[in-house]
Structure formats: C-alpha cells, structure tokens
Write a protein that holds these residues in place. Structure first.
Motif, PDB file in Angstrom:
ATOM      1  N   SER A 176      20.233 -14.327 -25.165  1.00 35.23           N
ATOM      2  CA  SER A 176      20.563 -13.947 -26.333  1.00 35.23           C
ATOM      3  C   SER A 176      19.885 -15.240 -27.433  1.00 35.23           C
ATOM      4  N   ASP A 177      19.587 -16.406 -26.711  1.00 39.61           N
ATOM      5  CA  ASP A 177      19.111 -17.498 -27.415  1.00 39.61           C
ATOM      6  C   ASP A 177      18.043 -18.220 -26.485  1.00 39.61           C
ATOM      7  N   PRO A 178      17.092 -17.769 -26.034  1.00 39.25           N
ATOM      8  CA  PRO A 178      15.995 -18.510 -25.367  1.00 39.25           C
ATOM      9  C   PRO A 178      15.530 -20.044 -26.332  1.00 39.25           C
ATOM     10  N   GLU A 179      15.837 -20.166 -27.597  1.00 39.84           N
ATOM     11  CA  GLU A 179      15.568 -21.427 -27.829  1.00 39.84           C
ATOM     12  C   GLU A 179      16.213 -22.547 -27.539  1.00 39.84           C
ATOM     13  N   ASN A 180      17.443 -22.261 -27.220  1.00 41.39           N
ATOM     14  CA  ASN A 180      18.356 -23.397 -26.733  1.00 41.39           C
ATOM     15  C   ASN A 180      18.539 -23.360 -25.153  1.00 41.39           C
ATOM     16  N   ALA A 181      17.639 -22.358 -24.529  1.00 39.91           N
ATOM     17  CA  ALA A 181      17.620 -22.490 -23.086  1.00 39.91           C
ATOM     18  C   ALA A 181      17.101 -23.730 -22.421  1.00 39.91           C
ATOM     19  N   ARG A 182      17.302 -24.223 -21.186  1.00 40.62           N
ATOM     20  CA  ARG A 182      16.565 -25.415 -20.593  1.00 40.62           C
ATOM     21  C   ARG A 182      15.210 -24.698 -20.277  1.00 40.62           C
ATOM     22  N   VAL A 183      14.381 -25.569 -20.386  1.00 42.32           N
ATOM     23  CA  VAL A 183      12.865 -24.955 -19.984  1.00 42.32           C
ATOM     24  C   VAL A 183      12.637 -24.635 -18.663  1.00 42.32           C
ATOM     25  N   GLY A 184      12.957 -25.328 -17.780  1.00 42.76           N
ATOM     26  CA  GLY A 184      13.164 -25.002 -16.427  1.00 42.76           C
ATOM     27  C   GLY A 184      13.821 -23.512 -16.025  1.00 42.76           C
ATOM     28  N   HIS A 185      14.709 -23.101 -16.745  1.00 47.10           N
ATOM     29  CA  HIS A 185      15.487 -21.971 -16.648  1.00 47.10           C
ATOM     30  C   HIS A 185      14.531 -20.923 -17.308  1.00 47.10           C
ATOM     31  N   LEU A 186      14.143 -21.201 -18.380  1.00 45.97           N
ATOM     32  CA  LEU A 186      13.329 -20.161 -19.044  1.00 45.97           C
ATOM     33  C   LEU A 186      11.921 -19.835 -18.395  1.00 45.97           C
ATOM     34  N   LEU A 187      11.472 -20.601 -17.807  1.00 46.08           N
ATOM     35  CA  LEU A 187      10.095 -20.703 -16.818  1.00 46.08           C
ATOM     36  C   LEU A 187      10.394 -19.782 -15.676  1.00 46.08           C
ATOM     37  N   LEU A 188      11.618 -20.136 -15.057  1.00 43.78           N
ATOM     38  CA  LEU A 188      12.027 -19.582 -13.854  1.00 43.78           C
ATOM     39  C   LEU A 188      12.025 -18.021 -14.196  1.00 43.78           C
ATOM     40  N   VAL A 189      12.940 -17.803 -15.070  1.00 41.08           N
ATOM     41  CA  VAL A 189      13.220 -16.283 -15.541  1.00 41.08           C
ATOM     42  C   VAL A 189      12.086 -15.530 -15.781  1.00 41.08           C
ATOM     43  N   CYS A 190      10.944 -16.040 -16.835  1.00 37.98           N
ATOM     44  CA  CYS A 190       9.830 -15.419 -17.119  1.00 37.98           C
ATOM     45  C   CYS A 190       9.079 -15.315 -15.808  1.00 37.98           C
ATOM     46  N   GLN A 191       8.814 -16.157 -14.858  1.00 42.30           N
ATOM     47  CA  GLN A 191       8.176 -15.887 -13.648  1.00 42.30           C
ATOM     48  C   GLN A 191       8.612 -14.706 -12.843  1.00 42.30           C
ATOM     49  N   GLU A 192      10.012 -14.660 -12.888  1.00 45.19           N
ATOM     50  CA  GLU A 192      10.431 -13.540 -12.101  1.00 45.19           C
ATOM     51  C   GLU A 192      10.389 -12.239 -12.532  1.00 45.19           C
ATOM     52  N   LEU A 193      10.338 -12.264 -14.185  1.00 45.56           N
ATOM     53  CA  LEU A 193      10.005 -10.884 -14.933  1.00 45.56           C
ATOM     54  C   LEU A 193       8.445 -10.781 -14.799  1.00 45.56           C
ATOM     55  N   GLY A 194       7.779 -11.806 -14.843  1.00 48.11           N
ATOM     56  CA  GLY A 194       6.373 -11.316 -14.794  1.00 48.11           C
ATOM     57  C   GLY A 194       5.856 -11.515 -16.404  1.00 48.11           C
ATOM     58  N   ILE A 195       6.318 -12.351 -17.140  1.00 51.26           N
ATOM     59  CA  ILE A 195       5.997 -13.002 -18.413  1.00 51.26           C
ATOM     60  C   ILE A 195       5.498 -14.323 -18.463  1.00 51.26           C
TER      61      ILE A 195
END
Length: 105
Positions: free
Chosen positions: A80-99
């Motif tokens: 809902s708010d990727p701007e305030n997410a931890r960078v590590g979490h965001l990178l991991l989720v993007c990797q899992e989704l292929g983004i």
C-alpha cells in the motif's frame, strides 16, 4: 437507416473494440512485464505494478510470506505504501515477483 448501413456500423464498432482491446493489452503489458522495470522513485507506478504483478501470478500475501520470510502485515504495508518500506523488503518482494527496479543519478 438501411440494413447495409447497420452492418457497416457493426463492422466499424467491432474494429474499434478490437483496437481498444489491443491498446489496453499493451498498457497492461507495460505495467506487468518485468523487463520494463520501474523507477525506484515512482511510488504510484510501483504500487500499481506490485499489486498487478502479484495478482497476475496468483500469489496471496500468505504465499509471499512463505517465499520471502516477510510477515503479511509488513507485506500489506509494503503493497500500500512502498515509499515507506524497508529497501531490503522491497527488493526481495520485487525479486520474487520478477520486477526490476532501477535508479538514476
């Protein structure tokens, strides 16, 4: 209006519908194709891409929790708010989704 005119209008309507469908398909593809990536500072587009890609893959938050080790509550906030997410979490989720994320100087 003649029968012939109605048939011509029907044909034009069908062609327009096909054209708009192709435009929408292309727009959706641009949002979900991982090779296109997304700018790391474009949070609105990132939010949309994260949600769209997760749904297109048929993944639940529970699935992502198992794949990433990130709690569902944290994933909800990230989506809902990727701007305030931890960078590590965001990178991991993007990797899992292929983004792919990219940053520019």
């Amino acid at each position: 209006m003649s029968h012939r005119n109605l048939l011509e209008l029907r044909k034009q309507s069908d062609e327009l519908f096909q054209h708009f469908s192709r435009l929408l398909d292309n727009a959706e593809k641009e949002l979900t194709e991982p090779e296109l990536g997304i700018a790391a500072d474009n949070y609105d587009a990132m939010t949309l891409m994260l949600k769209t890609k997760r749904k297109s893959l048929g993944l639940t938050l529970s699935d992502l929790e198992l794949q990433t080790g990130i709690s569902q509550s944290t994933l909800k906030r990230l989506f809902s708010d990727p701007e305030n997410a931890r960078v590590g979490h965001l990178l991991l989720v993007c990797q899992e989704l292929g983004i792919k994320l990219w940053a520019a100087k």
